[in-house]
Scaffold this motif. Structure first.
Motif, short mmCIF file in Angstrom:
data_model
loop_
_atom_site.label_atom_id
_atom_site.label_comp_id
_atom_site.label_asym_id
_atom_site.label_seq_id
_atom_site.Cartn_x
_atom_site.Cartn_y
_atom_site.Cartn_z
N GLU A 139 48.02 19.33 12.39
CA GLU A 139 46.76 19.82 12.18
C GLU A 139 45.88 19.86 13.61
OE1 GLU A 139 43.03 17.60 9.73
OE2 GLU A 139 44.86 17.45 9.01
N CYS A 160 47.24 23.31 9.60
CA CYS A 160 45.69 23.32 9.22
C CYS A 160 44.92 23.46 10.42
CB CYS A 160 45.37 22.07 8.87
SG CYS A 160 43.53 21.53 8.39
N GLN A 177 50.56 14.49 7.33
CA GLN A 177 50.13 15.42 8.21
C GLN A 177 49.00 14.60 9.22
OE1 GLN A 177 48.92 18.94 6.59
NE2 GLN A 177 47.07 19.12 7.21
N HIS A 189 46.46 11.66 5.91
CA HIS A 189 46.42 12.23 7.28
C HIS A 189 46.07 11.48 8.41
CE1 HIS A 189 45.52 16.47 5.63
NE2 HIS A 189 46.05 15.96 4.64
N LYS A 206 41.17 23.01 11.89
CA LYS A 206 40.35 22.12 11.51
C LYS A 206 39.04 22.16 12.36
CE LYS A 206 39.31 17.09 10.90
NZ LYS A 206 39.88 15.69 11.08
#
Length: 313
Positions: A149, A238, A123, A100, A240
């Motif tokens: 994300e 995602c 990602q 990521h 976060k």
């Protein structure tokens, strides 16, 4: 904290490797603790992702690869990184490891995304200043095969989140850990900590003339709420939460709040409106506790920043 986050409904946990992530070492894990965190996360059905999100020197890359070999052997599910060269090296050595790109990579446009994809990133963390419209354009670009994300609890730095240059200007102390890893207290970019000096009392001077008696440099922490349904509908990969510096019960409360909010929204019939009112009042209590803890931590950091750097022979 890992245990509490898993029990509160997190699908994945980010943990900082000692000396390699953007926090004070009190909020990082030794190799042994990271191994245990991996076991805890996996036993609870969650993934573990290791934060290696500092910028590093050439001489540190071999040590990083050796450490990553250990982590991969323990079954970590991914790593979140900032340094371009380190990302490329880790991908070459461990091509199957999910990588990521951190918020510190400051990815703002689709061409940035494509570049990071080309060096092995699957990602990326979107910059906190991007609008929903800009994120929508990213989803619409067929050439971008990268997960998105979104930070739903973090802070919005007045410059670029994850690239602080004010803190080391005020106080920078170079040390090394027990394994010879360089640490730069005052520089989160180099394995140290951010003293949040942007939150000091600032004034603007022109020679000796006072132009502005109070200058506020924006570094406000936030919680996303109203945008959560739109982010879910957009299909981001995602959501976060930033939280390593907060007490374990508070981290658990934040994770549980978002877990229940997401599950409730996803479970409702598509045509049914979603009332955020009860969620808003519940979040206010969490935010008040978060603000109190953050203010206290900021005062500790600012006081530490004012201390002279010890002289080393």
């Amino acid at each position: 904290m890992v245990q509490a986050a898993v029990e509160s409904g997190a699908n994945a946990i980010y943990v900082g490797a000692r000396g390699w992530s953007r926090r004070r070492d009190a909020y990082e894990l030794s190799d042994e603790k990271l191994h245990e965190a991996t076991r805890i996360a996996h036993s609870g059905g969650a993934k573990i992702r290791v934060a290696i999100n500092t910028n590093m020197q050439s001489c540190e890359i071999p040590a990083l690869l050796k450490k990553m070999e250990k982590f991969v052997g323990w079954g970590i599910d991914g790593a979140i990184m900032t340094d371009v060269g380190a990302i490329a090296q880790v991908h070459r050595r461990f091509p199957d490891l999910v990588l990521h790109a951190s918020i510190g990579a400051n990815i703002l446009n689709n061409e940035d995304v494509k570049f990071y994809r080309s060096i092995g990133v699957s990602q990326i963390v979107a910059d906190t200043k991007l609008t929903l419209g800009e994120l929508t354009s990213r989803k619409a670009d067929a050439d971008i095969d990268v997960g998105i994300e979104i930070l739903i609890h973090a802070n919005k730095c007045y410059t670029y989140l994850g690239k602080c240059w004010m803190s080391p200007y005020v106080r920078l102390e170079r040390t090394a850990d027990d394994f010879g890893k360089d640490l730069f207290r005052g520089s989160p970019n180099r394995g140290g900590l951010d003293y949040r000096v942007c939150m000091e009392q600032w004034e603007l001077l022109d020679d000796k003339a006072l132009l502005e008696p109070v200058i506020t440099l924006k570094n406000a922490a936030f919680f996303y709420l109203d945008d959560i349904p739109a982010l879910i509908d957009l299909g981001v990969h995602c959501l976060k939460i930033q939280g390593r510096e907060y007490p374990v019960p508070l981290v658990a409360s934040i994770v549980r709040f978002y877990r229940e909010l997401i599950d409730t929204y996803v479970a409702k019939p598509a045509e049914q409106p979603f009332d955020l009112t009860p969620w808003r009042s519940r979040l206010e209590a969490i935010q008040a506790e978060r603000d109190s803890k953050r203010s206290n931590m900021t005062l500790v950091l600012l006081n530490e920043a004012r201390q002279p750097v010890p002289h080393r022979a």
